[in-house]
Design an enzyme around this catalytic site. Structure first.
Site, PDB file in Angstrom:
ATOM      1  N   HIS A 366      16.663  30.589  33.810  1.00  0.00           N
ATOM      2  CA  HIS A 366      17.166  30.827  32.450  1.00  0.00           C
ATOM      3  C   HIS A 366      18.610  31.243  32.473  1.00  0.00           C
ATOM      4  O   HIS A 366      19.403  30.855  31.614  1.00  0.00           O
ATOM      5  CB  HIS A 366      16.373  31.944  31.773  1.00  0.00           C
ATOM      6  CG  HIS A 366      14.921  31.708  31.808  1.00  0.00           C
ATOM      7  ND1 HIS A 366      14.002  32.705  31.850  1.00  0.00           N
ATOM      8  CD2 HIS A 366      14.237  30.558  31.827  1.00  0.00           C
ATOM      9  CE1 HIS A 366      12.806  32.183  31.900  1.00  0.00           C
ATOM     10  NE2 HIS A 366      12.926  30.890  31.895  1.00  0.00           N
ATOM     11  N   ARG A 473      18.210  22.582  22.225  1.00  0.00           N
ATOM     12  CA  ARG A 473      17.054  23.220  22.893  1.00  0.00           C
ATOM     13  C   ARG A 473      16.766  24.533  22.169  1.00  0.00           C
ATOM     14  O   ARG A 473      17.637  25.395  22.086  1.00  0.00           O
ATOM     15  CB  ARG A 473      17.384  23.520  24.351  1.00  0.00           C
ATOM     16  CG  ARG A 473      17.572  22.297  25.239  1.00  0.00           C
ATOM     17  CD  ARG A 473      17.896  22.744  26.657  1.00  0.00           C
ATOM     18  NE  ARG A 473      17.768  21.666  27.636  1.00  0.00           N
ATOM     19  CZ  ARG A 473      18.802  21.012  28.164  1.00  0.00           C
ATOM     20  NH1 ARG A 473      20.032  21.310  27.797  1.00  0.00           N
ATOM     21  NH2 ARG A 473      18.600  20.071  29.066  1.00  0.00           N
ATOM     22  N   ARG A 509      14.898  20.073  19.089  1.00  0.00           N
ATOM     23  CA  ARG A 509      13.700  19.851  19.890  1.00  0.00           C
ATOM     24  C   ARG A 509      12.803  21.066  19.732  1.00  0.00           C
ATOM     25  O   ARG A 509      13.263  22.198  19.875  1.00  0.00           O
ATOM     26  CB  ARG A 509      14.078  19.688  21.360  1.00  0.00           C
ATOM     27  CG  ARG A 509      12.846  19.683  22.245  1.00  0.00           C
ATOM     28  CD  ARG A 509      13.173  19.444  23.684  1.00  0.00           C
ATOM     29  NE  ARG A 509      13.644  20.642  24.340  1.00  0.00           N
ATOM     30  CZ  ARG A 509      14.044  20.673  25.606  1.00  0.00           C
ATOM     31  NH1 ARG A 509      14.074  19.540  26.298  1.00  0.00           N
ATOM     32  NH2 ARG A 509      14.429  21.781  26.163  1.00  0.00           N
ATOM     33  N   GLU A 608       9.624  11.767  28.757  1.00  0.00           N
ATOM     34  CA  GLU A 608       9.931  12.531  29.970  1.00  0.00           C
ATOM     35  C   GLU A 608       8.891  12.322  31.052  1.00  0.00           C
ATOM     36  O   GLU A 608       8.970  12.924  32.112  1.00  0.00           O
ATOM     37  CB  GLU A 608      10.010  14.024  29.639  1.00  0.00           C
ATOM     38  CG  GLU A 608      10.997  14.344  28.523  1.00  0.00           C
ATOM     39  CD  GLU A 608      11.171  15.839  28.314  1.00  0.00           C
ATOM     40  OE1 GLU A 608      12.023  16.421  28.994  1.00  0.00           O
ATOM     41  OE2 GLU A 608      10.449  16.402  27.469  1.00  0.00           O
ATOM     42  N   ASN A 631      15.988  14.311  33.046  1.00  0.00           N
ATOM     43  CA  ASN A 631      15.762  15.325  34.096  1.00  0.00           C
ATOM     44  C   ASN A 631      14.296  15.357  34.493  1.00  0.00           C
ATOM     45  O   ASN A 631      13.949  15.325  35.661  1.00  0.00           O
ATOM     46  CB  ASN A 631      16.170  16.719  33.605  1.00  0.00           C
ATOM     47  CG  ASN A 631      17.590  16.753  33.085  1.00  0.00           C
ATOM     48  OD1 ASN A 631      18.404  15.926  33.469  1.00  0.00           O
ATOM     49  ND2 ASN A 631      17.880  17.692  32.194  1.00  0.00           N
ATOM     50  N   ASP A 632      13.441  15.438  33.481  1.00  0.00           N
ATOM     51  CA  ASP A 632      12.018  15.476  33.782  1.00  0.00           C
ATOM     52  C   ASP A 632      11.511  14.102  34.202  1.00  0.00           C
ATOM     53  O   ASP A 632      10.736  13.983  35.145  1.00  0.00           O
ATOM     54  CB  ASP A 632      11.228  15.989  32.567  1.00  0.00           C
ATOM     55  CG  ASP A 632      11.173  17.516  32.546  1.00  0.00           C
ATOM     56  OD1 ASP A 632      10.878  18.093  33.599  1.00  0.00           O
ATOM     57  OD2 ASP A 632      11.455  18.118  31.493  1.00  0.00           O
ATOM     58  N   ARG A 642      12.728  19.082  40.329  1.00  0.00           N
ATOM     59  CA  ARG A 642      14.143  19.178  39.960  1.00  0.00           C
ATOM     60  C   ARG A 642      14.753  20.518  40.332  1.00  0.00           C
ATOM     61  O   ARG A 642      15.971  20.676  40.301  1.00  0.00           O
ATOM     62  CB  ARG A 642      14.327  18.894  38.455  1.00  0.00           C
ATOM     63  CG  ARG A 642      13.625  19.889  37.568  1.00  0.00           C
ATOM     64  CD  ARG A 642      13.585  19.430  36.120  1.00  0.00           C
ATOM     65  NE  ARG A 642      14.651  19.995  35.311  1.00  0.00           N
ATOM     66  CZ  ARG A 642      14.674  19.944  33.972  1.00  0.00           C
ATOM     67  NH1 ARG A 642      13.707  19.324  33.309  1.00  0.00           N
ATOM     68  NH2 ARG A 642      15.650  20.473  33.295  1.00  0.00           N
ATOM     69  N   CYS A 679      19.205  11.928  27.045  1.00  0.00           N
ATOM     70  CA  CYS A 679      19.793  13.268  26.942  1.00  0.00           C
ATOM     71  C   CYS A 679      19.647  14.118  28.203  1.00  0.00           C
ATOM     72  O   CYS A 679      19.817  15.319  28.161  1.00  0.00           O
ATOM     73  CB  CYS A 679      19.214  14.021  25.747  1.00  0.00           C
ATOM     74  SG  CYS A 679      17.451  14.327  25.883  1.00  0.00           S
TER      75      CYS A 679
END
Ligand code: PEP
Ligand code: MG
Length: 749
Positions: A366, A473, A509, A608, A631-632, A642, A679
């Site tokens: 985070h 996000r 999202r 994803e 990314n996912d 990742r 994205c």
């Protein structure tokens, strides 16, 4: 010697050490008189003090009993001889027959004689290795446990004296001086950028000015008082902050368990009885815990020892009145140095910081997400920087290469400054592109949007030249609180985001938690594989109350304006249909309550998981848009975590297999007439971005800082020509398009 005799001897010895500390004179005089006092008190023939000259070398700095000429001449590498072994392991060595010990090394320059009995203990302070204290005698005997304990107490006082600089100066210039030399740390870059500034320690080191206590009763009373205060603050935290749904967070329960631990308190009381002050006793036990922490392989045990470490710090702050909020002024260009930091604390510092360096943390943590949002360079896993750095030390952070220079040499600083200047020069060039479209020379236009997650990101919308927010996000507002945010607060925040966007589209999202993003107030799930576990829309559909509340907040915030919302981590069409239904129900509810509705609602799915690329055609027709979360998608396509440094960079986005998957997604969206965007982080890398554009993606969403470089490259190339090259390459039988694309760019870009 009986225990009580040892206690009174130890106290006497410590008093003498204290007088030595207070006496005028140089560091060498102090060290010499300390070895004399120790020999005299323990009745040994030799007492020697070895200190670290640099990270790998120990130097004999004082001795009584060995040849005086060997002082500052005898040096040992880490691990060499018995002394070197004590330094490496952090464990005492006690033997009646030193020459028979593995690794024994006789150093003739220290004298003719071999002393069979040997006791060496580490000199260390809160995880920092400073040296080794050794006593030896002719009489072959083993030292008792009480004697070992007593020597460890003496070593603790020496460590505090070293920290206070008691061994420097006064003709002892050849002594190693700490916290003065340049040190380089090779960590992991978690957010690009280079910064120069001064260290600002999140938890400043506590300096113990009185390692020796006069009166054990008084020191015990001080310790008990501090413990009571510690317990009270923990109780307060438990009732006030973390009590959610009547369930105290587990971590605080463990804290309280430690704070009430008899054995912890007992050990500190024993240290006090031997002559230490309350704070030195806390530090001694903390050092022990740290040494154990370094050796512990079991992650559970490591966590518990961490808790004990945190508690010790709190206790030290209470006892010394030092630490955070000391009134010290933050330097002009602060670079935050911490062992680890939570997202809320990092957000509090906000944009004041020029950079962040963490000893722990991970690229996907985070803190990393916040640092990325704030666009400040971040390096994680930077060795033992919190023990090396002092507030105000000059520091350079290179977030690209993951390198940190503490107290850098001028030549190093100059090289890094050149790099910063080069970046600034490039940035100026990009600034000039701000109001120009990302149009290739063939005329094709690519929409460049930005990723965001904080109010603080919104000013970048204009500065970067982004056409909108392609991914907002929403988890940070949930992660940084101690309880579920209220609908009204969220609605207010989303409204402010839209106000700041001034009509540019913002794609919200819905909450993507789970995996590494664990809400402090949600019961942690003990999942074997959280990235593939109960996360994102799976949580949303199972805990519908939160999803409903968030959708209501979005509807209220967008009343009268268009709402773009997308659901994360959709793995099959049914999940999307359900989520969409939840939204429709909320729209209906708002209508019934008479609330104004958005002027238009567009609902998207984040693609994803590879499964969604193979969903039936009806799924694509039912979406208003699709956004590829690269990314996912990439981590699941290649089965490569990742966040795992060992595999994170192992597979290339430009490998033909991954690009074929992307091409198929683009074609399926085109056939269904549904807009598709990308994205993930790759959208912000210029070579990857133009390849994605060549595959037919016309909307890319990325970090604001990437928009300039990506636009710069797009505007210089003929995208229709690159498109032909990419498609030919994909059908050509090669493994990777990277050489194909980079060669073409070198010739044409
Ligand atoms: C992604 O997975 O590509 C994405 C954009 O979402 P996040 O990085 O937040 O998981
Ligand atoms: Mg994702």
């Amino acid at each position: 010697m009986s225990a009580s005799l040892i206690e009174s001897e130890s106290r006497k010895l410590l008093q003498r050490l204290r007088e030595t500390l207070a006496a005028a004179g140089g560091g060498q005089d102090r060290l010499d008189s300390i070895t004399h006092h120790i020999n005299d008190s323990i009745k040994t023939d030799v007492c020697s003090i070895y200190l670290f000259r640099d990270a790998n070398t120990l130097e004999l700095c004082a001795t009584e009993g060995l040849r005086p000429e060997s002082v500052h001449q005898t040096r040992l590498r880490l691990g060499e001889g018995l002394v070197g072994r004590v330094a490496v392991t952090g464990q005492p060595i006690n033997t009646a027959n030193a020459p028979a010990e593995p690794g024994f090394r006789f150093m003739p320059e220290t004298g003719e004689e071999v002393f069979p009995s040997f006791l060496g203990v580490p000199i260390r302070r809160v995880g920092e290795k400073l040296g080794v204290l050794v006593v030896q005698s002719r009489d072959p005997r083993l030292f008792s446990d009480d004697e070992i304990y007593g020597l460890e107490v003496v070593a603790m006082v020496l460590a505090e004296m070293a920290e206070l600089g008691a061994f420097l100066g006064g003709g002892s210039d050849s002594l190693p001086s700490r916290h003065r030399f340049p040190v380089m740390f090779r960590g992991i870059g978690a957010q690009d950028g280079t910064a120069e500034g001064q260290v600002w320690l999140h938890e400043p080191r506590v300096v113990v000015t009185n390692p020796v206590g006069d009166d054990p009763d008084r020191e015990r009373a001080r310790l008990h008082e501090a413990m009571a205060m510690l317990r009270a603050t923990l109780d307060e935290l438990l009732t006030d902050e973390l009590l959610v749904g009547g369930e105290p967070a587990d971590v605080m329960k463990t804290y309280r368990m430690f704070a009430n631990s008899r054995s912890w308190l007992k050990r500190m009381e024993e240290d006090i009885d031997l002559g230490l002050s309350a704070e030195a006793a806390v530090e001694k036990e903390q050092s022990h815990a740290r040494a154990r922490l370094e050796r512990a392989a079991d992650p559970y045990l490591r966590d518990r020892l961490h808790d004990l470490d945190d508690l010790s710090n709190r206790l030290l702050r209470i006892l010394t009145g030092q630490g955070r909020d000391t009134g010290a002024e933050m330097p002009a260009n602060p670079i935050l140095v911490a062992r680890t930091i939570g997202p809320a604390e990092l957000l509090e510092y906000g944009r004041k910081l020029r950079g962040v360096v963490l000893e722990e943390g991970s690229v996907g943590s985070h803190a990393a997400i916040v640092a990325r949002s704030l666009a400040i360079p971040l390096v994680v896993h930077a060795g033992r920087i919190t023990t090396e750095a002092l507030n105000g030390d000059p520091i350079l952070v290179d977030g690209e290469d993951g390198i940190v220079h503490l107290r850098p040499e001028e030549s190093v600083a100059a090289a890094v400054r050149d790099k910063v200047a080069m970046h600034a020069e490039a940035q100026k060039q990009y600034d000039g592109l701000q109001s120009l479209p990302a149009a290739a020379t063939c005329g094709t236009r690519i929409e460049l949007h930005m990723n965001a997650g904080l109010m603080a990101d919104l000013p970048s919308l204009n500065g970067s030249g982004a056409e909108g927010v392609g991914l907002f996000r929403t988890e940070l507002q949930f992660l940084t609180r101690t309880r579920v945010p209220r609908r009204g607060d969220l609605a207010l925040l989303y409204r402010r985001v839209l106000d700041n966007a001034q009509g540019k589209p913002v794609v919200f999202r819905t909450l993507d938690i789970g995996s590494d993003k664990v809400l402090p107030y949600m019961k942690a799930q003990d999942e074997p594989n959280p990235a593939m576990g109960w996360r994102a829309i799976r949580v949303g559909l199972d805990k519908r109350g939160v999803l409903r509340m968030q959708l209501q907040a979005l509807l209220r915030a967008t009343a009268g304006r268009p709402l773009h919302v997308m659901f994360p981590f959709i793995a099959d069409p049914g999940e999307f249909a359900l989520a969409r239904q939840v939204l429709s129900d909320q729209v209906e509810r708002e209508r019934q309550f008479g609330h104004a509705l958005p002027s238009e609602i567009r609902v998207g799915a984040m693609l994803e998981t590879p499964s969604l690329a193979f969903a039936p055609p009806a799924f694509f027709r039912n979406c208003d848009f699709v956004s590829i979360g690269g990314n996912d998608l990439k981590q699941f396509f290649f089965a490569a975590d990742r966040e795992n440094e060992m595999v994170r960079r192992r597979y290339d986005t430009l490998s033909v297999s991954f690009l074929l998957l992307l091409r198929q997604i683009v074609e399926r969206c085109r056939d269904a007439g549904v807009p598709v965007s990308f994205c993930g982080e790759d959208a912000g890398r210029p070579v990857e971005a133009v390849t994605l554009a060549a595959l037919g993606l016309r909307r890319l969403s990325m970090r604001p800082a990437s928009i300039g470089p990506v636009k710069h490259l797009i505007r210089r190339i003929d995208l229709s020509a690159l498109t032909q090259v990419v498609h030919a390459g994909l059908d050509d039988g090669v493994d990777s398009l990277r050489p194909v694309v980079t060669d073409w760019l070198a010739r044409n870009g």
